[in-house]
Design a protein around this motif. Structure first.
Motif, mmCIF file in Angstrom:
data_model
loop_
_atom_site.group_PDB
_atom_site.id
_atom_site.type_symbol
_atom_site.label_atom_id
_atom_site.label_comp_id
_atom_site.label_asym_id
_atom_site.label_seq_id
_atom_site.Cartn_x
_atom_site.Cartn_y
_atom_site.Cartn_z
ATOM 1 N N ASN A 266 118.505 -11.392 -26.914
ATOM 2 C CA ASN A 266 117.250 -10.820 -26.399
ATOM 3 C C ASN A 266 116.371 -10.246 -27.487
ATOM 4 O O ASN A 266 115.205 -9.937 -27.255
ATOM 5 N N VAL A 267 116.957 -10.087 -28.647
ATOM 6 C CA VAL A 267 116.259 -9.313 -29.665
ATOM 7 C C VAL A 267 115.010 -10.028 -30.183
ATOM 8 O O VAL A 267 113.955 -9.424 -30.305
ATOM 9 N N PHE A 268 115.137 -11.328 -30.409
ATOM 10 C CA PHE A 268 113.994 -12.071 -30.950
ATOM 11 C C PHE A 268 112.781 -11.990 -30.050
ATOM 12 O O PHE A 268 111.679 -11.715 -30.501
ATOM 13 N N GLY A 269 113.037 -12.224 -28.760
ATOM 14 C CA GLY A 269 111.951 -12.172 -27.789
ATOM 15 C C GLY A 269 111.270 -10.822 -27.827
ATOM 16 O O GLY A 269 110.046 -10.719 -27.872
ATOM 17 N N PHE A 270 112.085 -9.799 -27.844
ATOM 18 C CA PHE A 270 111.542 -8.451 -27.853
ATOM 19 C C PHE A 270 110.694 -8.204 -29.088
ATOM 20 O O PHE A 270 109.579 -7.695 -29.011
ATOM 21 N N LEU A 271 111.239 -8.625 -30.240
ATOM 22 C CA LEU A 271 110.529 -8.366 -31.487
ATOM 23 C C LEU A 271 109.203 -9.119 -31.540
ATOM 24 O O LEU A 271 108.195 -8.587 -32.004
ATOM 25 N N SER A 272 109.209 -10.356 -31.031
ATOM 26 C CA SER A 272 107.954 -11.104 -31.135
ATOM 27 C C SER A 272 106.911 -10.535 -30.160
ATOM 28 O O SER A 272 105.727 -10.494 -30.467
ATOM 29 N N GLN A 273 107.390 -10.053 -29.008
ATOM 30 C CA GLN A 273 106.472 -9.397 -28.069
ATOM 31 C C GLN A 273 105.825 -8.184 -28.743
ATOM 32 O O GLN A 273 104.621 -7.984 -28.704
ATOM 33 N N LYS A 274 106.686 -7.411 -29.392
ATOM 34 C CA LYS A 274 106.223 -6.220 -30.098
ATOM 35 C C LYS A 274 105.189 -6.592 -31.154
ATOM 36 O O LYS A 274 104.177 -5.925 -31.314
ATOM 37 N N ALA A 275 105.489 -7.663 -31.872
ATOM 38 C CA ALA A 275 104.595 -8.087 -32.940
ATOM 39 C C ALA A 275 103.228 -8.461 -32.376
ATOM 40 O O ALA A 275 102.188 -8.144 -32.949
ATOM 41 N N ARG A 276 103.266 -9.117 -31.219
ATOM 42 C CA ARG A 276 101.989 -9.501 -30.587
ATOM 43 C C ARG A 276 101.200 -8.268 -30.186
ATOM 44 O O ARG A 276 100.000 -8.173 -30.433
ATOM 45 N N ASN A 277 101.917 -7.300 -29.579
ATOM 46 C CA ASN A 277 101.234 -6.063 -29.184
ATOM 47 C C ASN A 277 100.601 -5.369 -30.378
ATOM 48 O O ASN A 277 99.486 -4.867 -30.304
ATOM 49 N N LEU A 278 101.339 -5.414 -31.451
ATOM 50 C CA LEU A 278 100.863 -4.756 -32.653
ATOM 51 C C LEU A 278 99.586 -5.432 -33.145
ATOM 52 O O LEU A 278 98.613 -4.784 -33.498
ATOM 53 N N GLN A 279 99.635 -6.764 -33.095
ATOM 54 C CA GLN A 279 98.481 -7.540 -33.525
ATOM 55 C C GLN A 279 97.255 -7.147 -32.698
ATOM 56 O O GLN A 279 96.183 -6.881 -33.243
ATOM 57 N N THR A 280 97.447 -7.073 -31.383
ATOM 58 C CA THR A 280 96.346 -6.700 -30.494
ATOM 59 C C THR A 280 95.804 -5.321 -30.862
ATOM 60 O O THR A 280 94.590 -5.099 -30.912
ATOM 61 N N ALA A 281 96.727 -4.412 -31.125
ATOM 62 C CA ALA A 281 96.301 -3.052 -31.456
ATOM 63 C C ALA A 281 95.474 -3.036 -32.731
ATOM 64 O O ALA A 281 94.465 -2.346 -32.821
ATOM 65 N N TYR A 282 95.897 -3.844 -33.704
ATOM 66 C CA TYR A 282 95.139 -3.927 -34.951
ATOM 67 C C TYR A 282 93.777 -4.565 -34.705
ATOM 68 O O TYR A 282 92.769 -4.172 -35.273
ATOM 69 N N ASP A 283 93.826 -5.577 -33.842
ATOM 70 C CA ASP A 283 92.598 -6.331 -33.610
ATOM 71 C C ASP A 283 91.494 -5.491 -32.976
ATOM 72 O O ASP A 283 90.321 -5.844 -33.044
ATOM 73 N N LYS A 284 91.912 -4.412 -32.340
ATOM 74 C CA LYS A 284 90.913 -3.554 -31.713
ATOM 75 C C LYS A 284 89.824 -3.113 -32.682
ATOM 76 O O LYS A 284 88.695 -2.831 -32.294
ATOM 77 N N ARG A 285 90.203 -3.076 -33.956
ATOM 78 C CA ARG A 285 89.258 -2.616 -34.971
ATOM 79 C C ARG A 285 87.980 -3.428 -34.954
ATOM 80 O O ARG A 285 86.895 -2.931 -35.186
ATOM 81 N N ARG A 286 88.156 -4.711 -34.670
ATOM 82 C CA ARG A 286 86.976 -5.579 -34.719
ATOM 83 C C ARG A 286 85.947 -5.095 -33.698
ATOM 84 O O ARG A 286 86.287 -4.787 -32.559
ATOM 85 N N GLY A 287 84.781 -5.048 -34.134
ATOM 86 C CA GLY A 287 83.714 -4.662 -33.230
ATOM 87 C C GLY A 287 83.606 -3.168 -33.015
ATOM 88 O O GLY A 287 82.908 -2.714 -32.124
ATOM 89 N N MET A 288 84.382 -2.422 -33.782
ATOM 90 C CA MET A 288 84.251 -0.969 -33.643
ATOM 91 C C MET A 288 83.073 -0.479 -34.462
ATOM 92 O O MET A 288 82.778 -1.039 -35.513
ATOM 93 N N ASP A 289 82.439 0.590 -33.983
ATOM 94 C CA ASP A 289 81.421 1.188 -34.833
ATOM 95 C C ASP A 289 82.112 2.223 -35.722
ATOM 96 O O ASP A 289 83.301 2.475 -35.594
ATOM 97 N N ILE A 290 81.315 2.809 -36.590
ATOM 98 C CA ILE A 290 81.898 3.708 -37.587
ATOM 99 C C ILE A 290 82.708 4.821 -36.937
ATOM 100 O O ILE A 290 83.822 5.132 -37.347
ATOM 101 N N LYS A 291 82.166 5.389 -35.881
ATOM 102 C CA LYS A 291 82.806 6.546 -35.266
ATOM 103 C C LYS A 291 84.148 6.149 -34.658
ATOM 104 O O LYS A 291 85.172 6.802 -34.845
ATOM 105 N N GLN A 292 84.102 5.031 -33.928
ATOM 106 C CA GLN A 292 85.344 4.556 -33.324
ATOM 107 C C GLN A 292 86.385 4.266 -34.391
ATOM 108 O O GLN A 292 87.568 4.568 -34.236
#
Lengths: 560, 474
Positions: A266-292
């Motif tokens: 189960n570990v691989f699946g879990f880790l790759s899910q986590k990695a995807r979530n992380l990617q999404t969280a990082y991606d939030k930066r795009r389109g942010m204004d300075i304050k955000q």
């Protein structure tokens, strides 16, 4: 962890108190040597010491330089040399006798830093005595019994009083006795108990479980990288850099905490899910204004970076585990183990082991398989030693002494063996005779136990490892660890009633004692393995705890 | 009290310990005392002082117990750790502030130092120290064997020297054993070892298995090999004697000396099986010494060895000889065949090892020869005691070329396994032929897409697919 599964899970006691005690004892000892001193620390003690104190603590107490203890002349300019060593010869009496013989008595002062218990995690406490197993079970030296009793006493005083103590095994009995005496000699104070019940178990009650390959994540990490004192050193192939990294593995590591008890599949699946979530969280930066962006950097980025680091570490470890295991035909090895546990296709197993030996895949693994075969089949082999014999005469002699390896003439069954004991009386000497008896006593009745306790689930049913239904999941659904099953049964029955046949097969020495104080907090259970336990067993007990809404912190003297 | 005082004098006169000299170290010791006080909680210290005042005591040196100078000396004593059993029989060593004058702190005395901690649970723990009043009564150490054992268990001093009759000594031992405290058992054993003749001690230990095991372990740890051997002999444990003596070879570095030592071990009373192993061990080392000297220079230059062959395991030796001495005549000691013969190495084991060595050298012709046997008609065929699947595995790990691999892949019996191996190692011919033999048109068709466009394989598949003679099953 367990708390997430059941909201009503009890809070674990605060074991960090044990650390503080150990640290203050160390400081106290250092103050017994006023003035500047150099401290020599044995390599084995570095990790435990790191968990307890840091250099500035030591410096505050006039420790000048720190050295590692090595077998070479000491070069130091200090007047006082302080050695922090593992008690090779633990007994102070023996230690003093040696100093006296060497003419050192008086020049050297000895003192004991009795740190007893080291909390390795929220729910794991360890005596950190790797020699416990060998001394007790191989040499038959009971030097650690008082230590075990005192450790229990310490827990009793800080987190007790205990209301019930269950146990099985000779040394468990002794540890219990030692603890009881210490309680009697001390004073009892009524206080709110945090740990209600205690279960003591000798490692030799269940040798089968530690002989099985581990397949839960934490167990695999231990099998491959060795977890020492809650720390692991990941090699460069894991870290994908040119140096290895030492990491603490405990519930503080959020990624690890979620996968440690999981079956590896189960570990691989879990880790790759986590990695995807992380990617999404990082991606939030795009389109942010300075304050955000500013808020993002100040609030989230650090956490994300931390998670990123952990995630890449565990992904690296998993990859490395996969690589090593596929190279070794892990699947085939597991199949053989499962067949042995089930008592099925033994011929094929033997020929697999034979091939395993001739290919010289791994000495330790070969020995592990041999012992597993010997124990599950009540010892019916004599063909294999010739291959390793020359180099490991002494190893085999030790394994035989432990009852891990029982060699018999082919076809000779236990009953025949027993009838031959009469003959032994005549032609062998007393020492030999007791050996013969003790090795008989050590006869594992694994097959019968397995039937009685239902340790091997029926194999025709599909086992979903993602949704474990019992403790067998830690061995891919093929085997419920004997040790944990015993604990479960005894707690369920509140004693050994109904398990008479089982205890007979385990050579008795079981007990269940009720104290005078009935504690309200019987949901936190302390399980103490005398002689160490595996991470798989810890995972199984955590599972049990989740199921029953109880906690099983494991005070175990780790020795692999 | 007087009696015990006299005993004291006796002790110091006869003992090899020198009496304490405090004078030069007074400053140091006062500081020590201060630091101890610092960790003790003031409140409790006051209480303890009260206790000491209640009971007027005099130490062996005549100073009132509790006085500064006495206390300083007491600290020194604890520091020097010379206060073995009879040293301070009169000092009520259980008074909380004195409790560290024993060898080994009792748990409670250690916690004494913790009172600086404000945690209440620790406080709860510490009061254990406060009950020793009951023990004040006997300054003269007239503890019974049982009491003595209890004291030792608690890490307190208790003189063993006064137990002189054999009966008392054995009582001590038996109480120690029934207390299950290995430390105490060993402490008593050390005393018995010093004061009993070997014969008597061995005789008594024979019927006391737990004590015996402790004694054996103690002797092992203190490396008292001579006495240990004597003990085992006296017990008639001849096989253990043999193993123990054999074990000594580990500490002999020089290979010739080690060989000679092993030779001398051959006559030891091992069990039949162990005896054969020791014989093998000797023969192996003897042979390794010879092998170490020989060999052609070129191959060692081309593939420098990583370590000497001395003291390596048998299979490693065989591998080494398969690597460096493969083609030597069977009569030489370093010939692999000779080794195989001498140590009765199984066919399978020999094959695995030779295969690994020759494959490592990429000596594919040797590999080929290894498996080739001729029948009486002169036909050659390939035979292996090892499954061919495993052979392929070994070859592939040594990056054998496809031409070599396919010979062996083709020999894998199980067709499914053969196909999957062949696909994995790109042995197209084998895949194609197997599908043909299985008359599996669909699979063959599917495989067509996996080979190179316009390649010889593709042409071969096309030929087969167009072949009207074959009765495809699908």
């Amino acid at each position: 962890m367990a708390n997430s599964a059941r909201r009503d899970s009890p809070e674990l006691p605060d074991f960090s108190l044990l650390k503080r005690l150990a640290r203050d004892q160390l400081i106290y000892l250092l103050e017994q040597l006023p003035g500047k001193k150099d401290l020599f620390i044995e390599a084995d003690l570095m990790s435990p010491l790191d968990r307890i104190a840091n250099v500035s603590t030591l410096k505050q107490h006039e420790v000048d330089k720190l050295y590692k203890v090595e077998y070479k002349p000491v070069v130091s300019t200090s007047d006082q040399l302080c050695f922090l060593i593992r008690p090779r010869i633990q007994t102070f009496y023996a230690c003093e006798a040696v100093l006296e013989e060497q003419g050192m008595f008086g020049d050297v002062t000895t003192d004991e830093w009795a740190f007893y218990l080291l909390p390795l995690d929220d729910d794991i406490i360890s005596l950190e005595l790797p020699e416990f197993f060998r001394d007790n079970f191989l040499a038959g030296d009971q030097r650690w019994m008082r230590t075990a009793g005192s450790a229990l006493h310490l827990l009793h005083s800080l987190y007790g009083p205990f209301s019930k103590v269950y146990g099985i095994g000779r040394y468990s009995k002794m540890a219990y006795e030692s603890w009881r005496e210490q309680v009697e000699q001390g004073e009892q104070r009524a206080r709110q108990a945090e740990i209600g019940n205690v279960f003591l178990i000798d490692r030799d009650v269940d040798f089968v479980t530690p002989l099985c390959s581990q397949v839960v994540y934490e167990g695999l990490v231990d099998d491959i990288f060795r977890i020492k004192c809650g720390c692991v050193e990941f090699s460069p192939d894991v870290t994908a850099s040119d140096k290895s990294v030492k990491v603490m593995l405990n519930s503080q590591d959020k990624v690890f905490n979620e996968i440690r008890n999981e079956h590896f599949s189960n570990v691989f699946g879990f880790l790759s899910q986590k990695a995807r979530n992380l990617q999404t969280a990082y991606d939030k930066r795009r389109g942010m204004d300075i304050k955000q962006m500013k808020t993002f950097v100040s609030e989230e980025l650090k956490g994300l970076k931390q998670e990123h680091r952990l995630l890449s570490l565990h992904i690296g470890a998993s990859e490395s585990i996969m690589k090593k295991k596929t190279k070794q035909d892990f699947q085939e090895l597991l199949k053989t183990e499962h067949s042995l546990l089930e008592g099925f296709e033994i011929r094929e197993c033997i020929s697999y082991i034979e091939e395993h030996i001739s290919r010289q895949v791994s000495m330790i693994e070969s020995l592990r398989l041999l012992c597993l075969l010997s124990i599950t089949e009540n010892g019916e082999l004599s063909f294999v030693t010739s291959n390793y014999g020359v180099d490991h005469l002494l190893t085999f002699s030790n394994l035989r002494q432990l009852g891990l390896l029982v060699e018999q003439q082919p076809g000779e069954t236990l009953t025949v063996m027993e009838s031959r004991v009469g003959k032994l009386v005549n032609d062998k000497t007393a020492g030999k005779l007791t050996d013969a008896f003790s090795s008989l006593a050590k006869k594992s009745n694994f097959r019968a136990l397995s039937r009685k306790l239902n340790l091997v689930p029926k194999s025709d049913e599909e086992y979903d490892l993602r949704v474990p239904r019992d403790m067998a999941y830690i061995f891919s659904g093929a085997y419920v660890p004997l040790s944990c099953k015993l604990i479960e049964q005894v707690l369920e029955r509140d004693g050994w009633t109904g398990l008479e046949e089982v205890t007979r097969l385990l050579n008795g020495n079981e007990f269940a004692v009720t104290g005078q104080i009935t504690s309200m907090s019987d949901r936190i259970i302390l399980v103490m393995f005398l002689g160490g336990c595996t991470f798989s067993e810890i995972s199984a007990l955590r599972f049990l705890g989740r199921e029953k809404g109880k906690h099983g912190p494991n005070g175990c003297s780790v020795s692999h | 009290m007087t009696k015990s005082k006299a005993d004291e004098e006796d002790y110091w006169n006869s003992s090899k310990f020198k009496a304490f000299t405090f004078d030069d170290e007074d400053d140091e010791l006062i500081r020590l005392k201060e630091s101890r006080q610092a960790v003790n909680s003031i409140q409790r210290l006051v209480e303890e002082d009260d206790d000491e005042d209640d009971v007027e005591k005099v130490s062996w040196s005549g100073e009132p117990v509790g006085s500064i100078s006495w206390s300083v000396k007491e600290t020194a004593a604890s520091n020097q750790r010379t206060d073995r059993e009879p040293a301070f029989p009169k000092i009520p060593t259980d008074t909380p502030s004195l409790s560290k004058s024993q060898s080994g702190y009792s748990l409670s005395s250690l916690f004494k130092g913790e009172t600086a901690l404000s945690d209440s649970s620790i406080r709860l723990y510490a009061p254990e120290l406060r009950k020793p009043k009951s023990e004040y009564k006997d300054y003269v150490s007239d503890w019974s064997p049982e009491e003595t054992i209890q004291r030792l268990q608690q890490g307190k001093t208790a003189p063993l020297e006064k137990f002189r009759s054999l009966q008392d000594k054995l009582l001590l031992l038996d109480f120690a054993v029934s207390a299950h405290d290995g430390n105490v058992i060993t402490a008593v054993l050390i005393y018995l070892k010093r004061t009993l003749s070997k014969e008597v001690l061995f005789r008594e230990l024979e019927s006391r298995q737990t004590a015996l095991r402790h004694f054996i372990h103690y002797l092992t740890e203190t490396k008292d090999q001579r006495l240990l051997l004597e003990l085992l002999r006296a017990l008639g444990r001849t096989e253990d004697v043999a193993l123990l003596q054999y074990k000594e070879h580990l500490s002999i570095a020089d290979e010739n000396k080690r060989r000679d030592f092993l030779k001398s071990c051959l006559s030891l009373p091992f069990s039949a099986e162990d005896s054969a192993h020791v014989q093998d061990h000797y023969t192996l080392l003897e042979r390794q010494i010879i092998i170490e000297r020989g060999g052609k220079v070129e191959i060692f230059q081309k593939f420098p060895r990583r370590a000497s062959i001395l003291n390596m395991p048998l299979i490693t030796t065989l591998y080494y000889c398969c690597f460096y001495h493969y083609s030597e005549p069977e009569g030489t000691y370093s010939s692999p065949l000779n080794i195989r013969q001498a140590f009765k190495i199984s066919e399978k084991q020999y094959f695995v090892t030779a295969l690994a060595a020759r494959a490592k050298l990429k000596a594919w012709l040797d590999v080929d020869a290894l498996f080739t046997s001729r029948n009486w008609l002169g036909f050659t065929r390939k035979k292996s005691p090892l499954s061919f699947q495993r052979v392929v595995d070994v070859l592939q790990k040594n990056s054998a070329p496809t031409q070599v691999l396919q010979d062996y892949v083709g020999l894998v019996e199980d067709p499914d396994m053969r196909i999957s191996l062949a696909q994995k190692h790109k042995c197209h011919d084998i895949v194609i032929n197997t599908y043909r033999d299985m008359k599996d048109r669909q699979q063959l068709l599917g495989y067509r897409g996996k080979v190179g466009r316009g390649s010889a394989e593709e042409r071969k598949i096309d030929e087969l697919l167009n072949n009207q003679q074959i009765r495809w099953k699908n």
